[in-house]
Enzyme design. Structure first.
Site: not given
Length: 150
Positions: A99, A105
């Site tokens: 990430q 997201h």
């Protein structure tokens, strides 16, 4: 597109986009989410769908935000087909590992047969005899007794 109050984290690049402080190519904006083009796309049209409220990972996302986030991701997945002519999409969420921005997201990547993306981004493995049952049992137990309810 309407903006809502957000819980921002200083230094978070996605919070800065949500707040309108950093430029991004927005493709969808609702009271709960913002979706914009990834600056370093896997393929052109690669979209990131983020909650306005800063949360690090999927497990930090409040229950009431799950539906808005994934409804938006679904709408974007359809839009890459309708708007870009993609045959489908790859939809993914990284939690902590891989990430690059610690703000939840959802990646929606346009896909077309023969686009060169093969399988997943990680190697595959196999289970030894009896392991599938053990892993399934351990996951069922964890789901039946979440940490907050133990």
């Amino acid at each position: 597109m309407g903006q809502a109050a957000t819980t921002a984290v200083s230094g978070c690049s996605f919070c800065r986009i949500v707040a309108g402080q950093d430029e991004a190519q927005l493709v969808l904006e609702t009271h709960e989410i913002v979706a914009f083009l990834d600056r370093r796309p896997v393929f052109k049209g690669h979209v990131l769908v983020v909650p306005r409220q800063h949360v690090d990972t999927l497990t930090d996302l409040p229950q009431e935000q799950i539906q808005p986030l994934f409804s938006a991701a679904s709408a974007v997945a359809q839009a890459v087909k309708d708007g870009l002519g993609a045959q489908g999409s790859f939809v993914a969420v990284n939690n902590t590992v891989s990430q690059s921005v610690p703000h939840l997201h959802v990646h929606v990547v346009p896909r077309t047969k023969g686009d060169g993306l093969r399988g997943f981004f990680w190697p595959r493995t196999t289970y030894a005899e009896g392991e599938p049952e053990d892993y399934a049992h351990r996951l069922r137990e964890a789901l039946a007794h979440p940490p907050g309810l133990r």
